[in-house]
Design a protein around this motif. Sequence first.
Motif, mmCIF file in Angstrom:
data_model
loop_
_atom_site.group_PDB
_atom_site.id
_atom_site.type_symbol
_atom_site.label_atom_id
_atom_site.label_comp_id
_atom_site.label_asym_id
_atom_site.label_seq_id
_atom_site.Cartn_x
_atom_site.Cartn_y
_atom_site.Cartn_z
ATOM 1 N N GLY A 252 0.844 -1.209 0.000
ATOM 2 C CA GLY A 252 0.000 0.000 0.000
ATOM 3 C C GLY A 252 0.876 1.256 0.000
ATOM 4 O O GLY A 252 0.636 2.196 -0.746
ATOM 5 N N LEU A 253 1.901 1.204 0.869
ATOM 6 C CA LEU A 253 2.773 2.359 0.988
ATOM 7 C C LEU A 253 3.492 2.619 -0.329
ATOM 8 O O LEU A 253 3.573 3.751 -0.799
ATOM 9 C CB LEU A 253 3.784 2.148 2.117
ATOM 10 C CG LEU A 253 3.168 1.972 3.521
ATOM 11 C CD1 LEU A 253 4.266 1.775 4.565
ATOM 12 C CD2 LEU A 253 2.309 3.185 3.903
ATOM 13 N N PHE A 254 3.978 1.520 -0.918
ATOM 14 C CA PHE A 254 4.706 1.683 -2.196
ATOM 15 C C PHE A 254 3.810 2.194 -3.290
ATOM 16 O O PHE A 254 4.182 3.068 -4.063
ATOM 17 C CB PHE A 254 5.313 0.332 -2.635
ATOM 18 C CG PHE A 254 6.526 -0.048 -1.803
ATOM 19 C CD1 PHE A 254 7.551 0.886 -1.598
ATOM 20 C CD2 PHE A 254 6.653 -1.310 -1.234
ATOM 21 C CE1 PHE A 254 8.659 0.537 -0.847
ATOM 22 C CE2 PHE A 254 7.769 -1.627 -0.491
ATOM 23 C CZ PHE A 254 8.795 -0.703 -0.287
ATOM 24 N N VAL A 255 2.543 1.644 -3.342
ATOM 25 C CA VAL A 255 1.641 2.068 -4.412
ATOM 26 C C VAL A 255 1.327 3.555 -4.263
ATOM 27 O O VAL A 255 1.297 4.314 -5.233
ATOM 28 C CB VAL A 255 0.358 1.229 -4.398
ATOM 29 C CG1 VAL A 255 -0.727 1.834 -5.276
ATOM 30 C CG2 VAL A 255 0.640 -0.200 -4.860
ATOM 31 N N VAL B 45 -5.217 -2.885 -3.932
ATOM 32 C CA VAL B 45 -4.670 -3.030 -2.577
ATOM 33 C C VAL B 45 -5.773 -2.776 -1.539
ATOM 34 O O VAL B 45 -5.913 -3.508 -0.565
ATOM 35 C CB VAL B 45 -3.482 -2.062 -2.374
ATOM 36 C CG1 VAL B 45 -3.086 -1.998 -0.903
ATOM 37 C CG2 VAL B 45 -2.288 -2.518 -3.199
ATOM 38 N N THR B 46 -6.606 -1.739 -1.834
ATOM 39 C CA THR B 46 -7.705 -1.414 -0.915
ATOM 40 C C THR B 46 -8.666 -2.601 -0.788
ATOM 41 O O THR B 46 -9.058 -3.014 0.319
ATOM 42 C CB THR B 46 -8.445 -0.170 -1.410
ATOM 43 O OG1 THR B 46 -7.501 0.891 -1.505
ATOM 44 C CG2 THR B 46 -9.580 0.216 -0.451
ATOM 45 N N ALA B 47 -9.012 -3.187 -1.970
ATOM 46 C CA ALA B 47 -9.933 -4.329 -1.967
ATOM 47 C C ALA B 47 -9.341 -5.465 -1.151
ATOM 48 O O ALA B 47 -10.016 -6.112 -0.331
ATOM 49 C CB ALA B 47 -10.222 -4.776 -3.392
ATOM 50 N N HIS C 56 -2.941 6.250 -13.891
ATOM 51 C CA HIS C 56 -4.090 5.340 -13.931
ATOM 52 C C HIS C 56 -3.733 3.966 -13.373
ATOM 53 O O HIS C 56 -4.451 3.380 -12.558
ATOM 54 C CB HIS C 56 -4.613 5.208 -15.379
ATOM 55 C CG HIS C 56 -5.766 4.250 -15.496
ATOM 56 N ND1 HIS C 56 -7.020 4.513 -14.948
ATOM 57 C CD2 HIS C 56 -5.856 2.999 -16.051
ATOM 58 C CE1 HIS C 56 -7.803 3.493 -15.173
ATOM 59 N NE2 HIS C 56 -7.116 2.549 -15.872
ATOM 60 N N ILE C 57 -2.536 3.518 -13.790
ATOM 61 C CA ILE C 57 -2.079 2.209 -13.300
ATOM 62 C C ILE C 57 -1.939 2.261 -11.790
ATOM 63 O O ILE C 57 -2.372 1.376 -11.074
ATOM 64 C CB ILE C 57 -0.736 1.826 -13.970
ATOM 65 C CG1 ILE C 57 -0.987 1.546 -15.455
ATOM 66 C CG2 ILE C 57 -0.131 0.581 -13.295
ATOM 67 C CD1 ILE C 57 0.294 1.455 -16.277
ATOM 68 N N ALA C 58 -1.363 3.374 -11.278
ATOM 69 C CA ALA C 58 -1.170 3.510 -9.841
ATOM 70 C C ALA C 58 -2.515 3.505 -9.136
ATOM 71 O O ALA C 58 -2.687 2.877 -8.083
ATOM 72 C CB ALA C 58 -0.415 4.818 -9.537
ATOM 73 N N THR C 59 -3.530 4.180 -9.719
ATOM 74 C CA THR C 59 -4.870 4.224 -9.119
ATOM 75 C C THR C 59 -5.476 2.831 -9.066
ATOM 76 O O THR C 59 -6.029 2.390 -8.034
ATOM 77 C CB THR C 59 -5.771 5.160 -9.933
ATOM 78 O OG1 THR C 59 -5.110 6.417 -10.057
ATOM 79 C CG2 THR C 59 -7.124 5.347 -9.255
ATOM 80 N N GLN C 60 -5.365 2.103 -10.188
ATOM 81 C CA GLN C 60 -5.896 0.745 -10.246
ATOM 82 C C GLN C 60 -5.227 -0.130 -9.199
ATOM 83 O O GLN C 60 -5.864 -0.898 -8.457
ATOM 84 C CB GLN C 60 -5.692 0.140 -11.653
ATOM 85 C CG GLN C 60 -6.590 0.755 -12.718
ATOM 86 C CD GLN C 60 -8.060 0.505 -12.444
ATOM 87 O OE1 GLN C 60 -8.425 -0.519 -11.932
ATOM 88 N NE2 GLN C 60 -8.915 1.471 -12.772
ATOM 89 N N ALA C 61 -3.865 0.015 -9.111
ATOM 90 C CA ALA C 61 -3.115 -0.793 -8.150
ATOM 91 C C ALA C 61 -3.576 -0.440 -6.743
ATOM 92 O O ALA C 61 -3.789 -1.320 -5.895
ATOM 93 C CB ALA C 61 -1.615 -0.540 -8.295
#
Lengths: 325, 761
Positions: B403-406, B429-431, B420-425
């Motif tokens: 989470g921290l890295f993303v 992670v949230t899910a 966008h990729i970062a948001t998806q990632a």
Amino acid sequence: MPTALLLALSILMAGLAAPAALAQDAKVARVGLLGLTEGECGNQAFREGMQDLGYREGRNLVIECRHGGGSYEGLQSAARELAGAKPDVIVALTHITADAAHAATASIPIVFIASSDPVAGGFAASFPHPGGNMTGLTYYAGELNAKRLELLKAVAPGIRRVAVLASTVMSQSVNAVYVRDVTAAAETLGLEIRIFTAPLGDDLEPTFDEMAHWPADAIYPLPTIVFAYQAQQIADLAKWRGLPTMHWYKPFPAMGGLLAYGVDYPALQRRAAVYVDKILKGANPADLPIEQPTQYELIVNRATADELGLAIPPSIALRADRIIE
Amino acid sequence: MRAGAWVRGRLFRKYFLYFLLLVGSALLVSEATGLYFANRETRAALFTLQREKALGAALRIEQFTKDIERQIGWTLLPQVGRGDAIGQRYGELLKLLRQVPAITDASWLDAGGREQLHVSRLAIDRIGSAIDRSEDPAFRGAKPGGTWFGPVYFLKETEPYMTMAVAPERRGEGVTLAEVNLKLIWDLVSRIRIGTSGYAYVVERGGRLLSHPDIGLVLKQTDLSGLPQVQAALAEAPETGAGSPDPGTGRDPQGNPVLAASAPIPELGWVVLVEQPLAEAYGPLYAAMGRTAMLAFGAVMLAALASLALARHVSLPIRALQEGAARIGAGALDHRLEVRTGDELQALADEFNRMAARLADSYAGLELKVAERTRELERANQARSRLLRAASHDLRQPLHALGLFVAQFGERARDAETRHIATQAGAAVTALRELLDAILDISRLDAGAVTPKEAEFAIATLLDRLSTAFGPNAVEKGLRLRIVPSRLYVRSDPVLLGRILLNLAANALHYTHRGGILVGCRRRAGRVRIEVWDTGIGIAPEQRQAIFREFYQAADAQGAGQGLGLGLAIAARLAALLGSRIEVASRLGRGSVFAVEVPRGEPPAAPGRSSAVAATGRLPEHSLEDAASGRGRASYGALVLVVDDDALVREAMQSLLAQWGCTVVAAATGEEAVALLEGGDRLPDALLCDYRLPGGETGIEVIRRLQAVAGRAIPAALVSADTAPESLLAARASGYPLLSKPLAPAKLRALLEHLVATTHP
């Protein structure tokens, strides 16, 4: 279960004990005795008879006695007094007292000893069924008059005139019966009789003077209790006057009299107790037959006979139950 | 038990009656038999006695008449001298009267029947009367050498008399007649006594009484021919002379039953009867019977007592058996029967005891197995929990770092595609984090680590939060979210109730694609019912239980794959924890309504800080994303000491915090941190310490050591991947804020701001 057992036992015990308890309650019998004189109140033979039947004076028996003090009038009032006391039974051991009791009450049972005919005297309707309040015993005084005169004549065959001694203390009816019988017997035996009435008490000399004056060959006292009391006087006077005498009273020859032919009086008195007992136990005197004695005794005083110059014939010797030497 | 008592009583009664019947009847039969024979013997003895008395009396009466006969005979002896024949006979007759008191009159008739002599006790004697008595039955009846007995007659109706006529062998001597008074027989008869009231009496041919102890009866000429015993005696005796008939019973003139025996006097035609009242005759017999009855009664009573004892003796062990069996049957397997009769009953009791022992053994074995199984299950459960916790801890660490890295990655992204990729990632992670949280929530609830803490608070606080939480999402989905305002107060755990409502609302939002969602409260008799309505796909009736299961997902074409399937399961468990339950009503395709009821509360007297707000601090941070709010810059330039044994986590934290403008020093252990603190020239503004550290050291201890070294309280927070309830409790107890891994960066930042603000107010 034990409770039931105890209960059953106690019921059983109670049942067994009950008759005994009832027996204790036996009633005291009240017997009224009526006498002409005070002496009759002390009668022993009757008391013995009661004792023989299980009565004990003071425990289950009270004998109340009234007497007439020797007088006819006194006897009547004594009889009324006794009847007023309402005893269970009245006992009259002589004809004269029976007569007084008969006059005094018709409801209280009376046991009598009658020297005359109780039917003729009005005591009873018949011998087997007296029918009233009176019953008892009787001896054939009437018939015996004839027998006594016969025996007198047998000992003193020479006699012609017989002085018949009557008492002032006698009811007219009884007197009449006696006189009738004696008259009949005298006729049969070919004797002449005359009635001499003797006063009560110890002075018979005037009477004997009269007899001697007639002149009498022999003396015959009628069967009344009075002459039992005057027996000694009669014996003495008769011997002194030289008159053969035939008495009904058995002790007479022993007193110096010549002859006596009569019943065993004490035996009758004892027998009277049996009637009293039956009545106390509920018997109705109307249903108790009147008894007649069968035993008579002839007693002869040979010494007196000798004094009178009389020989005792074999028939008398054979008949005599006792000969006083 | 009452039925049991009845049964016991019956057995006892039955035995008692059996024994009593047996012994009692044996006793009674023997007594009755004895009595029967005793009765017969006694009767026979009585009969014999009476008969002998009768015979004796008959004999004596006969003797009496014989004596008279002989005495009369003397008068008929030929005369010795011819001189005075009549005179001699006269003397003989006088002698006769003297000798025989019973004779009252005697006559001598010459051969022609003329009376020559008559002597009498009462009347004047007749000598030579020559009365012709040749027709007199006595004269005619007297046969030479014999005696004639005349019929009984009653003189003056009362005195019984009989005429006896004796004629000598030679006819020429004439005939002597004697009138005999039969009353004298009375002496003979009255002497006969049987018992106390038994007596004898004599009747003549016609049944008339001749002699009786009660002369009165004789004098009354009583006719006894009506009495059965007299009839019997007369019928048999006189003519035949065949001896006395068998004694039998009769009755006396009063009608009382008597025992009667008779003996005839054939010569006279008379019968002597001996009678005794039956009551008296059988008196001893009855007394014996009474005694026997008493004895029998006593014996039966004894038998009854013996039967009682015997029945008791027999029924007691059976009763003990029954009661013991009942107790064993009721479960008292350690109960033992006490029967010491030494017979089959004892054997039976022993069998029972053995059976009970076996039962107890197998029962104990079973219990042991159950306990063992339970322990095994518990162990397995614990192992699973431990596994789950460990797994979640180990999962959390890398997820935390990820989470921290993303987040770092997203902030550094320059072009749109990378962003966008970062948001998806970040979403993935949230899910992942949510899934992990939900799983842990379930795990914690199942482990009983959550205890509700009740408070009274305004439901409005929770409703507001719903609005905040779901308002944007609803708008995004094109749905209408309506929260009906309420002033009601409730008494419940605000955190748990809030979580229930969040889950219900999230669930509604998830399955609703058009229309809207309505949340409202209703008053219900002391309770408040909070309802969440939706216009979603609805729930089929057969699915209404299943929806509360873990990982249940309704078949929903439009929203597939969106949920975890744990929301309702958690809500149901929480509701149960609050003593309530989730109610559901639904129409397929139209929508559903979920409701939960909680007790009503009272509004506080003075308005102040809402208890719900106060309680917010206790909210489990990892489950309530929105707990922290607001951003500041207090943390900018702050020095943060991070203690974590995981190098990846240390690195992620360092770079994230550095992006936020913080200076970070990191240590792997407590020792290292202390060394850093001692070596540094500036005290850190905040401490972020992992809860579980190597060497069994906890974050709490490390914080305390660092603060001790620093000499003042440095704001600190615990970060933990540990979900074990005891760890959480310990952490909470320490008073330091606790953050669960994986950390949401926003949350970390909010906390950090808060910590630094505490340091620099």
